[in-house]
Design an enzyme around this catalytic site. Structure first.
Site, PDB file in Angstrom:
ATOM      1  N   LYS A  16      -9.248   9.330   2.665  1.00 32.41           N
ATOM      2  CA  LYS A  16      -8.630   8.107   2.132  1.00 32.41           C
ATOM      3  C   LYS A  16      -9.715   7.065   1.871  1.00 32.41           C
ATOM      4  O   LYS A  16      -9.696   6.350   0.867  1.00 32.41           O
ATOM      5  CB  LYS A  16      -7.580   7.582   3.119  1.00 32.41           C
ATOM      6  CG  LYS A  16      -6.716   6.448   2.598  1.00 32.41           C
ATOM      7  CD  LYS A  16      -7.321   5.070   2.786  1.00 32.41           C
ATOM      8  CE  LYS A  16      -6.404   3.976   2.270  1.00 32.41           C
ATOM      9  NZ  LYS A  16      -7.023   2.644   2.338  1.00 32.41           N
TER      10      LYS A  16
ATOM     11  N   GLU B 225      -7.332  -4.058  -1.832  1.00 32.78           N
ATOM     12  CA  GLU B 225      -7.751  -4.013  -0.417  1.00 32.78           C
ATOM     13  C   GLU B 225      -9.090  -4.714  -0.211  1.00 32.78           C
ATOM     14  O   GLU B 225     -10.089  -4.342  -0.832  1.00 32.78           O
ATOM     15  CB  GLU B 225      -7.862  -2.546   0.040  1.00 32.78           C
ATOM     16  CG  GLU B 225      -8.163  -2.412   1.516  1.00 32.78           C
ATOM     17  CD  GLU B 225      -8.182  -0.959   2.002  1.00 32.78           C
ATOM     18  OE1 GLU B 225      -7.490  -0.112   1.417  1.00 32.78           O
ATOM     19  OE2 GLU B 225      -8.905  -0.692   2.979  1.00 32.78           O
TER      20      GLU B 225
ATOM     21  N   ASP C  82      -5.961   8.063 -14.886  1.00 36.28           N
ATOM     22  CA  ASP C  82      -4.745   8.458 -14.182  1.00 36.28           C
ATOM     23  C   ASP C  82      -5.097   8.786 -12.721  1.00 36.28           C
ATOM     24  O   ASP C  82      -5.538   9.895 -12.413  1.00 36.28           O
ATOM     25  CB  ASP C  82      -4.166   9.684 -14.914  1.00 36.28           C
ATOM     26  CG  ASP C  82      -2.874  10.181 -14.315  1.00 36.28           C
ATOM     27  OD1 ASP C  82      -2.570   9.834 -13.162  1.00 36.28           O
ATOM     28  OD2 ASP C  82      -2.173  10.942 -15.003  1.00 36.28           O
TER      29      ASP C  82
ATOM     30  N   HIS D  34     -13.512  -6.131   8.014  1.00 36.81           N
ATOM     31  CA  HIS D  34     -12.276  -6.061   7.240  1.00 36.81           C
ATOM     32  C   HIS D  34     -11.482  -7.365   7.383  1.00 36.81           C
ATOM     33  O   HIS D  34     -11.067  -7.963   6.408  1.00 36.81           O
ATOM     34  CB  HIS D  34     -11.467  -4.896   7.794  1.00 36.81           C
ATOM     35  CG  HIS D  34     -10.468  -4.344   6.852  1.00 36.81           C
ATOM     36  ND1 HIS D  34     -10.826  -3.578   5.773  1.00 36.81           N
ATOM     37  CD2 HIS D  34      -9.112  -4.440   6.809  1.00 36.81           C
ATOM     38  CE1 HIS D  34      -9.733  -3.221   5.124  1.00 36.81           C
ATOM     39  NE2 HIS D  34      -8.693  -3.743   5.729  1.00 36.81           N
TER      40      HIS D  34
HETATM   41  C1  MEV Z   1      -9.747   2.110   5.229  1.00 36.76           C
HETATM   42  O1  MEV Z   1      -9.111   1.771   4.012  1.00 36.76           O
HETATM   43  C2  MEV Z   1     -10.597   3.354   5.086  1.00 36.76           C
HETATM   44  C3  MEV Z   1     -11.147   3.927   6.401  1.00 36.76           C
HETATM   45  O2  MEV Z   1     -10.085   4.156   7.318  1.00 36.76           O
HETATM   46  C4  MEV Z   1     -11.850   5.216   6.058  1.00 36.76           C
HETATM   47  C5  MEV Z   1     -12.297   6.036   7.262  1.00 36.76           C
HETATM   48  O3  MEV Z   1     -11.678   5.930   8.338  1.00 36.76           O
HETATM   49  O4  MEV Z   1     -13.260   6.814   7.076  1.00 36.76           O
HETATM   50  C6  MEV Z   1     -12.087   2.966   7.080  1.00 36.76           C
END
Ligand code: MEV
Length: 412
Positions: free
Chosen positions: A253, A76, A269, A365
């Protein structure tokens, strides 16, 4: 020159010049053959080839007073940049302060039935069972590890035998599973019961890492927003996550973006870690892994998380890239690696939250994604930088646009 402006070879040379890797390690990296055919074939089944993922370094990590360059492997865009970016803001104010707990891995043996008689027999033989488990792993005893607890409980209509083992620097899955399978027949004979299963638990509740980071308001400001406002908005967004499962999932995430990338780079792992981390925060309703608050005029972030990893054994020992990653970080034991991983999670979290409460994440991004769009459209060499630049100017981040721009460029 900044690391992100360097070519691949320049980055490798930079690591040598900084004494982070030696020439042999540099040559290995430059050869771009991360895994021998034989090793790949012996690690998993029906092997066809070697799956490639980008491998890079995040910079500016200061953790418990020691500087780290952190290898990360991830597909990513922006995750490595975000980790470095967050770490730099935190380094400016003393870096990460991290504590780790002992490395205890649990395992369960489940007997098909339960009764007070079965539980009594087990209690009476507790010391013998511990001894048998310990003796099956003498090398672990020599390293200062071994069984730390053995408890017996009626759970529904079965008996649970819960073994706790200090696995020292190993992740512990193989150690605990083989200990369990060694003592299971003995327990079966002792109790006259069939064993339903014997397997480790991926609960990481006794492998906890606590990381703290402080950021000055001045290090958070953007062109449009004061640092204090950014900090307050980060706190509000974190508080929202405490009440919104939808948001806390994504908050977490973002933390796992960084954590998984270090796990991959070190041959750990990541499935075990994902299970441990999410389950730890799902006991009383799902919660965010980190907290951000304002204290003494600064933004203070804390993260408490099970980090279920090892720094020796298994794939970590077998994979040359994993060994290289540990060498790059100069890791001395698993607790040190846990501290790095926790810090990376908090750094990624800070960068994500700062972007979300200011410009949004798509600006950064997508401009990073533009390079991979250029490659997907077929751009080669210098064309990649040119198409990426044109995509950033157009702000139209689609494969169609990249293909159109490439076609035009080739006609010129
Ligand atoms: C993207 O991979 C991760 C985010 O969505 C985390 C978040 O929203 O805190 C930017």
């Amino acid at each position: 020159m900044k690391i992100y402006e360097m070519s691949n070879q320049q980055r490798i040379d930079y690591l040598v010049a900084q004494d982070i890797i030696d020439q042999e390690q540099a040559d290995f990296l430059a050869k771009k053959q991360p895994l021998s055919e034989d090793l790949a074939n012996s690690l998993s089944e029906n092997q066809l080839g070697i799956f490639g993922l980008p491998y890079g370094i995040a910079t500016d990590f200061l953790i418990n007073g020691k500087e780290y360059v952190v290898p990360m492997s991830i597909e990513e865009p922006s995750v490595i940049a975000a980790a470095s970016n967050g770490a730099k803001r935190i380094k400016a104010n003393g870096g990460f302060h991290v504590t780790t707990s002992q490395h205890i891995m649990y395992g369960q043996i489940v007997l098909e039935e339960t009764s007070s008689e079965i539980l009594q027999k087990l209690e009476a033989s507790q010391a013998d069972i511990i001894d048998a488990a310990d003796q099956s792993r003498q090398s672990l005893l020599k390293r200062g590890g071994g069984v730390t607890s053995l408890t017996f409980e009626k759970v529904g209509d079965v008996t649970e035998i819960l073994l706790g083992v200090n696995t020292v620097d190993a992740m512990g899955a193989n150690i605990v599973n083989s200990m369990l399978e060694t003592i299971a027949p003995q327990i079966s004979t002792l109790t006259g019961q069939n064993v339903l299963c014997a397997i480790l638990s991926n609960s990481g509740k006794s492998q906890l890492v606590q990381a703290e980071a402080r950021v000055k308001f001045a290090d958070l400001q953007t062109k449009q927003m004061s640092g204090q406002e950014v900090a307050e908005r980060i706190v509000r967004l974190t508080n929202f996550a405490k009440h919104s499962v939808m948001r806390s999932i994504t908050h977490n995430k973002g933390i796992m973006n960084g954590i998984d990338a270090v796990l991959l780079a070190t041959g750990n792992d990541f499935r075990a870690e994902e299970a441990a981390a999410h389950s730890f925060y799902a006991q009383d309703g799902y919660q965010p892994f980190s907290n951000w608050q304002i204290k003494d005029g600064q933004l203070v972030g804390t993260l408490e998380l099970p980090i279920e990893i090892g720094s020796v054994g298994g794939a970590i020992k077998a994979l040359p890239m994993a060994q290289l990653s540990l060498a790059i970080m100069n890791i001395n034991n698993s607790q040190e690696l846990q501290a790095v991983i926790g810090s990376v999670g908090l750094a990624n979290n800070l960068s994500a939250l700062r972007a979300l409460v200011t410009t949004g994440i798509q600006a950064g991004h997508m401009s990073l994604q533009s390079k991979s769009l250029a490659v997907s459209a077929g751009a080669k060499g210098d064309e990649i930088t040119e198409i990426s630049k044109q995509l950033n100017q157009s702000k139209e981040y689609t494969l169609e646009k990249a293909s159109e721009l490439l076609e035009k460029l080739r006609k010129q």
